[in-house]
Motif scaffolding. Structure first.
Motif, PDB file in Angstrom:
ATOM      1  N   GLY A  51      30.843  77.186  20.405  1.00  0.00           N
ATOM      2  CA  GLY A  51      30.249  76.854  21.709  1.00  0.00           C
ATOM      3  C   GLY A  51      30.933  77.713  22.891  1.00  0.00           C
ATOM      4  N   GLU A  52      30.077  78.311  23.899  1.00  0.00           N
ATOM      5  CA  GLU A  52      30.602  79.259  24.728  1.00  0.00           C
ATOM      6  C   GLU A  52      29.769  78.781  26.175  1.00  0.00           C
ATOM      7  OE1 GLU A  52      29.812  84.207  25.537  1.00  0.00           O
ATOM      8  OE2 GLU A  52      27.889  82.870  25.033  1.00  0.00           O
ATOM      9  N   TYR A  53      30.920  78.580  27.208  1.00  0.00           N
ATOM     10  CA  TYR A  53      30.544  78.095  28.569  1.00  0.00           C
ATOM     11  C   TYR A  53      31.243  78.934  29.630  1.00  0.00           C
ATOM     12  CZ  TYR A  53      30.777  74.667  32.492  1.00  0.00           C
ATOM     13  OH  TYR A  53      30.927  73.936  33.349  1.00  0.00           O
ATOM     14  N   GLN A  54      30.317  79.501  30.501  1.00  0.00           N
ATOM     15  CA  GLN A  54      30.749  80.203  31.616  1.00  0.00           C
ATOM     16  C   GLN A  54      31.560  81.409  31.317  1.00  0.00           C
ATOM     17  OE1 GLN A  54      32.209  77.374  34.608  1.00  0.00           O
ATOM     18  NE2 GLN A  54      30.150  76.970  35.413  1.00  0.00           N
ATOM     19  N   ILE A  80      30.923  70.417  26.341  1.00  0.00           N
ATOM     20  CA  ILE A  80      31.788  71.012  25.498  1.00  0.00           C
ATOM     21  C   ILE A  80      32.531  69.655  24.482  1.00  0.00           C
ATOM     22  CG2 ILE A  80      34.164  72.248  25.435  1.00  0.00           C
ATOM     23  CD1 ILE A  80      33.141  73.696  27.862  1.00  0.00           C
ATOM     24  N   VAL A  81      32.846  68.725  25.068  1.00  0.00           N
ATOM     25  CA  VAL A  81      33.718  67.779  24.586  1.00  0.00           C
ATOM     26  C   VAL A  81      32.974  67.226  23.507  1.00  0.00           C
ATOM     27  CG1 VAL A  81      34.773  65.494  25.003  1.00  0.00           C
ATOM     28  CG2 VAL A  81      35.090  67.375  26.649  1.00  0.00           C
ATOM     29  N   TRP A  88      34.523  75.619  17.237  1.00  0.00           N
ATOM     30  CA  TRP A  88      34.974  76.506  18.191  1.00  0.00           C
ATOM     31  C   TRP A  88      34.251  76.363  19.597  1.00  0.00           C
ATOM     32  CZ3 TRP A  88      39.356  79.074  16.364  1.00  0.00           C
ATOM     33  CH2 TRP A  88      39.591  79.156  14.955  1.00  0.00           C
ATOM     34  N   THR A  89      35.125  76.622  20.398  1.00  0.00           N
ATOM     35  CA  THR A  89      34.699  76.683  21.770  1.00  0.00           C
ATOM     36  C   THR A  89      35.387  77.627  22.776  1.00  0.00           C
ATOM     37  OG1 THR A  89      35.936  75.104  22.768  1.00  0.00           O
ATOM     38  CG2 THR A  89      33.544  74.152  22.083  1.00  0.00           C
ATOM     39  N   VAL A  90      34.692  78.367  23.549  1.00  0.00           N
ATOM     40  CA  VAL A  90      35.467  79.253  24.530  1.00  0.00           C
ATOM     41  C   VAL A  90      34.900  79.021  25.895  1.00  0.00           C
ATOM     42  CG1 VAL A  90      33.595  81.275  24.134  1.00  0.00           C
ATOM     43  CG2 VAL A  90      35.909  81.791  25.255  1.00  0.00           C
ATOM     44  N   PHE A  91      35.653  78.902  26.791  1.00  0.00           N
ATOM     45  CA  PHE A  91      35.460  78.097  28.036  1.00  0.00           C
ATOM     46  C   PHE A  91      36.441  78.642  29.142  1.00  0.00           C
ATOM     47  CE2 PHE A  91      37.653  75.036  25.856  1.00  0.00           C
ATOM     48  CZ  PHE A  91      38.847  74.618  26.852  1.00  0.00           C
ATOM     49  N   PRO A  92      36.229  78.646  30.335  1.00  0.00           N
ATOM     50  CA  PRO A  92      37.172  79.096  31.503  1.00  0.00           C
ATOM     51  C   PRO A  92      38.619  78.390  31.506  1.00  0.00           C
ATOM     52  CG  PRO A  92      35.186  78.965  32.487  1.00  0.00           C
ATOM     53  CD  PRO A  92      34.993  78.333  30.996  1.00  0.00           C
ATOM     54  N   SER A  93      39.817  78.992  31.639  1.00  0.00           N
ATOM     55  CA  SER A  93      41.077  78.322  31.647  1.00  0.00           C
ATOM     56  C   SER A  93      41.286  77.312  32.566  1.00  0.00           C
ATOM     57  CB  SER A  93      41.979  79.433  31.653  1.00  0.00           C
ATOM     58  OG  SER A  93      41.850  80.582  30.924  1.00  0.00           O
TER      59      SER A  93
END
Length: 311
Positions: free
Chosen positions: A65-68, A91-92, A104-109
């Motif tokens: 999952g990809e966010y921003q 995402i959650v 998996w997810t990748v998102f802003p810190s």
């Protein structure tokens, strides 16, 4: 930079060698930027290495999952199933509803606290962060990875059980909302710290109620006409008190620097909570003996957390 003009002058009578120091310095700076600074900057700003971690750790068929993240970085750097996420709730849900399947997810810190908080409410566990090296984004998954450490700083700072007995037990009640269990001093001299040196204090807090409020921690280390100020939000400003959940034990480590002009002697560590001009009132101080009760706090709602010895 200090040596180059001096070497230039020393070689003034040898024109064939005079430019050698400048040339060598230029090569050294070029090598530093090419092989040190630029790769490190790229690692913090480019998402490529984060996606390479996903490529290395994921198995076939495990979606991402990809966010921003920006652009189509996921599709560009990976061959996996990349699914765009619209918000933190998505995402959650993506992580929690996968069940035993790894996703998996990748998102802003900057979104880590929000994602972790919601995920912990649903699953009872902290989110497993597989790669937090990048300054902008993190890579997380819903299942721990054997042999790999969880890089989620909240996993070691927001707990349900006290990880160790504090060096100094305080058991101080603040407004019937928060308990300061105690603290642990880490000093370079064992029991003392010197001027121009750094030291650390680890605070152990317990949230007694939900919805505590938007308080911050104030820290005053006073003595000999000096004050060291350590006001801050807990866990390196990552986990503000307004986000604490009832029952949380928050391990808050902060590092402080003693100024060079501090004279030797005993200083007093005062701590408390404030919101604007209001300070949270100190309640019961169970760890303070009856004969010492007058020294445990002052009339400004500051808790005496013990002495600091400056040598």
């Amino acid at each position: 930079l200090f040596l180059v003009p001096r070497a230039f002058n020393v070689l003034a009578r040898r024109p064939t060698l005079r430019l050698l120091p400048i040339t060598l310095t230029g090569l050294a700076f070029g090598a530093f930027f090419a092989f040190g600074f630029m790769p490190e900057l790229s690692r913090h700003l480019s998402p490529r290495e984060v996606f390479e971690t996903y490529n290395a750790l994921s198995s076939e068929g495990e979606p991402l999952g990809e966010y921003q993240v920006g652009g189509r970085a996921g599709a560009y750097y990976t061959d996996g199933d990349v699914r765009p996420m619209r918000d933190v709730n998505a995402i959650v849900s993506f992580l929690h509803e996968a069940g035993d399947e790894r996703v998996w997810t990748v998102f802003p810190s900057a979104q880590l606290v929000d994602v972790d908080l919601q995920y912990r409410r649903l699953s009872g566990e902290h989110l497993f962060v597989a790669d937090a090296r990048n300054a902008r984004i993190v890579l997380a998954t819903n299942r721990p990875i054997e042999g790999r450490e969880n890089q989620n700083v909240l996993a070691t700072s927001v707990l349900r059980e006290l990880p160790r007995q504090p060096q100094h037990v305080l058991n101080a009640n603040l407004g019937n909302k928060i308990e300061l269990i105690g603290d642990h001093l880490t000093l370079p001299g064992g029991t003392t710290v010197g001027p121009s040196q750094s030291f650390a204090i680890t605070w152990y807090w317990r949230a007694l109620v939900p919805n505590i409020g938007s308080y911050k921690i104030f820290l005053h280390i006073d003595g000999h006409g000096q004050r060291l100020n350590g006001d801050h939000d807990p866990v390196s400003d990552l986990y503000p008190i307004a986000r604490w959940q009832q029952g949380d034990i928050v391990v808050d480590r902060q590092e402080l620097d003693v100024a060079a002009n501090y004279p030797p002697g005993t200083y007093t560590i005062w701590i408390g909570l404030y919101a604007g001009s209001h300070r949270l009132q100190l309640g019961e101080l169970r760890a303070c003996g009856a004969e010492q009760r007058s020294n445990c706090k002052d009339n400004a709602n500051r808790l005496n957390a013990g002495p600091l010895e400056v040598r």
